[in-house]
Design a protein around this motif. Structure first.
Motif, PDB file in Angstrom:
ATOM      1  N   UNK A  79       0.625  -1.169  -0.175  1.00 35.47           N
ATOM      2  CA  UNK A  79       0.228  -0.133  -0.209  1.00 35.47           C
ATOM      3  C   UNK A  79       0.485   1.488   0.014  1.00 35.47           C
ATOM      4  N   UNK A  80       2.139   1.053  -0.486  1.00 34.86           N
ATOM      5  CA  UNK A  80       3.218   2.110  -0.393  1.00 34.86           C
ATOM      6  C   UNK A  80       2.990   2.795  -1.721  1.00 34.86           C
ATOM      7  N   UNK A  81       3.539   4.383  -1.940  1.00 32.62           N
ATOM      8  CA  UNK A  81       4.100   4.585  -3.168  1.00 32.62           C
ATOM      9  C   UNK A  81       5.943   3.871  -3.252  1.00 32.62           C
ATOM     10  N   UNK A  82       6.105   3.909  -4.856  1.00 31.08           N
ATOM     11  CA  UNK A  82       6.987   3.777  -4.696  1.00 31.08           C
ATOM     12  C   UNK A  82       8.019   4.752  -5.321  1.00 31.08           C
ATOM     13  N   UNK A  83       8.872   4.814  -5.471  1.00 32.52           N
ATOM     14  CA  UNK A  83       9.870   5.761  -7.012  1.00 32.52           C
ATOM     15  C   UNK A  83      11.701   5.037  -6.400  1.00 32.52           C
ATOM     16  N   UNK A  84      11.485   4.823  -8.366  1.00 32.39           N
ATOM     17  CA  UNK A  84      12.496   4.249  -8.232  1.00 32.39           C
ATOM     18  C   UNK A  84      13.865   5.526  -8.396  1.00 32.39           C
ATOM     19  N   UNK A  85      15.071   5.609  -8.019  1.00 36.06           N
ATOM     20  CA  UNK A  85      15.358   6.619  -8.520  1.00 36.06           C
ATOM     21  C   UNK A  85      17.387   6.903  -8.665  1.00 36.06           C
ATOM     22  N   UNK A  86      18.605   6.976  -9.459  1.00 38.58           N
ATOM     23  CA  UNK A  86      19.750   7.069  -9.494  1.00 38.58           C
ATOM     24  C   UNK A  86      19.622   8.727  -9.113  1.00 38.58           C
ATOM     25  N   UNK A  87      20.026   8.744  -7.848  1.00 41.44           N
ATOM     26  CA  UNK A  87      19.954  10.058  -7.519  1.00 41.44           C
ATOM     27  C   UNK A  87      21.738  11.004  -7.649  1.00 41.44           C
ATOM     28  N   UNK A  88      22.732   9.886  -8.093  1.00 38.83           N
ATOM     29  CA  UNK A  88      23.865  10.768  -8.889  1.00 38.83           C
ATOM     30  C   UNK A  88      23.574  10.846  -9.870  1.00 38.83           C
TER      31      UNK A  88
END
Length: 295
Positions: A79-88
């Protein structure tokens, strides 16, 4: 290998989080995509209470893409939102504001109905040390406001930032928890750099990581270090045998024919952490659920 690291400022940060929570609309937890569950503070569920949640799977550039998709599905099933990131590199960090507004769409609409137009959404960003939280925040702010370094324990105080019109962000110091439940937890946190190397026996850590990768990603280490896995597995101490093999291959020899295993250990850990060995995830959702991999 019993690893524990809980500096005094972490206890203080936990208390501050609880105090700030009454003014927060959503809690966003930054995790390391290579160890998505181990890099979550188990206390965070209690701290966040019933607040809406978002998981940031950061460092996807270092993690196995298939496993990242599986973990995203796993957390969404909670039930959680998800964001996939490469911050660098800034990959997908620009989607943060829209994702937050999407989670809180009903609340924002209710504010407008009450005439509270322009009321800012307040976001608390949390995460254990060295998951790239400060780099993530700097990316979404578009400036270097949060201190960032490739070592744990850099952010020491909570800070408010304006992300964009309508979104305020509270950056909090990275905190661990007082006692790791098992050796594996401490090992995986140490392998990815979430605890300081200066409190560890780096040779023992390297041996343990060699054993993990020889079981799950053998090609990653055999191709990089030209190792003989079969010989190592037949020895009494396979991890140390692999460490010695790698050190000998690199020519890290000392007087008397001894292999400089400490030097090899540090290089091995640096190369794993830097993605030199490939995109490797050290845990999977089915370890926690027994389910098939998600899509």
């Amino acid at each position: 290998m019993n690893i524990q690291w809980y500096p005094g400022h972490m206890a203080k940060t936990r208390r501050q989080m609880l105090e700030n929570l009454k003014n927060i609309d959503i809690v966003c937890e930054v995790t390391d995509a290579r160890i998505p569950m181990v890099s979550r503070n188990p206390d965070m569920d209690e701290i966040a209470g019933n607040k809406p949640r978002m998981i940031i799977l950061n460092r996807i550039d270092l993690a196995d893409p298939q496993q990242t998709r599986a973990w995203a599905s796993y957390f969404r099933s909670k039930g959680w939102a998800v964001l996939e990131t490469d911050s660098r590199q800034g990959k997908c960090t620009g989607q943060f504001s829209a994702a937050v507004r999407g989670v809180l769409a009903d609340k924002i609409a209710a504010w407008k109905e009450k005439g509270q137009v322009g009321r800012a959404v307040r976001v608390m960003v949390v995460g254990i040390p060295n998951v790239g939280k400060s780099t993530f925040i700097n990316r979404i702010l578009g400036r270097k406001s949060a201190k960032a370094a490739d070592k744990p324990g850099v952010t020491r105080g909570s800070q408010w930032f304006r992300v964009s019109e309508g979104i305020d962000l509270l950056d909090t110091p990275g905190i661990l928890w007082p006692k790791f439940d098992d050796e594996r937890t401490g090992l995986l946190l140490a392998a990815t750099g979430a605890v300081r190397d200066d409190i560890l026996d780096v040779e023992t850590l390297a041996c343990k990581l060699f054993e993990i990768l020889s079981a799950h990603e053998p090609e990653a280490i055999t191709s990089r270090y030209q190792l003989d896995l079969s010989a190592a597995m037949d020895s009494d101490f396979p991890g140390y045998t692999l460490l010695e093999q790698a050190g000998r291959r690199r020519g890290f020899m000392m007087r008397g024919g001894e292999i400089d295993t400490e030097r090899m250990a540090r290089i091995f850990l640096d190369e794993y952490r830097g993605g030199v060995l490939g995109r490797i995830t050290l845990e999977t959702p089915e370890e926690y659920t027994g389910d098939e991999l998600g899509n």
